[in-house]
Design an enzyme around this catalytic site. Structure first.
Site, PDB file in Angstrom:
ATOM      1  CE  LYS A   1      -2.390  -0.690   3.662  1.00  0.00           C
ATOM      2  NZ  LYS A   1      -3.302  -0.256   4.734  1.00  0.00           N
TER       3      LYS A   1
ATOM      4  NE  ARG B   1      -5.916   0.586  11.734  1.00  0.00           N
ATOM      5  CZ  ARG B   1      -4.825   0.153  11.128  1.00  0.00           C
ATOM      6  NH1 ARG B   1      -4.762  -1.095  10.727  1.00  0.00           N
ATOM      7  NH2 ARG B   1      -3.787   0.953  10.946  1.00  0.00           N
TER       8      ARG B   1
ATOM      9  NE  ARG C   1       8.834  -5.622   6.262  1.00  0.00           N
ATOM     10  CZ  ARG C   1       7.608  -5.108   6.354  1.00  0.00           C
ATOM     11  NH1 ARG C   1       7.052  -4.501   5.300  1.00  0.00           N
ATOM     12  NH2 ARG C   1       6.942  -5.183   7.492  1.00  0.00           N
TER      13      ARG C   1
ATOM     14  NE  ARG D   1       9.447  -3.411  12.211  1.00  0.00           N
ATOM     15  CZ  ARG D   1       8.527  -2.616  11.690  1.00  0.00           C
ATOM     16  NH1 ARG D   1       8.869  -1.637  10.877  1.00  0.00           N
ATOM     17  NH2 ARG D   1       7.246  -2.798  11.973  1.00  0.00           N
TER      18      ARG D   1
ATOM     19  NE  ARG E   1       1.872  -6.639  11.409  1.00  0.00           N
ATOM     20  CZ  ARG E   1       3.043  -6.345  10.816  1.00  0.00           C
ATOM     21  NH1 ARG E   1       4.147  -7.012  11.139  1.00  0.00           N
ATOM     22  NH2 ARG E   1       3.111  -5.393   9.919  1.00  0.00           N
TER      23      ARG E   1
END
Length: 225
Positions: A24, A99, A138, A166, A177
């Protein structure tokens, strides 16, 4: 498509929906460049209002300092305030809110009361397996801030040892998530589909390939000229 000339004739009021890792942010940057409207992230908007000390910002800050969620009516008030600014005269792209379906319904009522009508709700769809691969791969260089990906943007050997992964990019965290996204946010999709606003785009492929699909979807929605 990258670096496309801004389309100064477009009027577009849109909401961007998609899970973390769907791309996004990349597509939002491309569309801002192309159409010249602001990208309004609900999180950034909230922090800005708190920093500037607006009345709604003060209210939100009070909730956050108590460790409470900022009520939807406060967030929606900030959105209405933000989109009334001059830079939204050509339109806006709202990202991060709603959301949930109740939030979508409340926002729809508030926009209608304010005389603001959405042109399109853009949904970037990516399979869960691809999201997991994108996010878990990542790695961040703490010295430069550069974000690499073990598969799609491999880091040079000399920086590999200092790269950081992370905590919220682990597979377990990503699955949580994704589950929350499916449980809550995807309920907005039929709401907007019922109103004829929804355009779903396949988010798998290179950023330029996805951008081509996005711009084609916006053109068929009548939101771009």
């Amino acid at each position: 498509m990258r670096g496309a000339v801004q389309d100064s004739g477009a009027l577009m009021r849109m909401i961007l929906i998609g899970p973390a890792g769907a791309g996004k942010g990349t597509q939002a940057q491309n569309l801002v460049t192309r159409y010249g409207f602001p990208h309004i992230s609900s999180g950034d908007m909230l922090r800005e209002a708190v920093r500037e000390g607006t009345e709604l910002g003060k209210a939100a800050d009070g909730f956050m300092k108590r460790g409470a969620l900022v009520p939807d009516e406060v967030v929606i008030g900030m959105i209405l305030e933000r989109i009334s600014r001059a830079d939204c005269a050509k339109g806006f792209m709202l990202d991060g809110f709603p959301r949930t379906r109740p939030q979508a319904e409340a926002l729809d009522q508030a926009l209608t009361a304010a005389g603001v009508h959405l042109d399109v709700v853009l949904h970037i769809d990516v399979p869960d397996a691809a999201l997991i691969e994108r996010i878990t791969g990542r790695r961040t260089d703490p010295l430069t801030g550069t974000i690499y990906h073990l598969k799609f943007k491999p880091p040079p050997p000399e920086v590999f040892s200092r790269l950081q992964h992370r905590d919220d990019d682990t597979e377990a965290a990503v699955r949580i998530r994704i589950e929350k996204y499916h449980r809550d946010t995807t309920q907005c999709i039929p709401f907007y589909a019922e109103r004829g606003l929804l355009k779903t785009v396949d988010g798998v492929g290179t950023p330029d390939e996805v951008l081509m699909r996005v711009t084609a979807a916006l053109q068929t929605a009548g939101a771009a000229h």
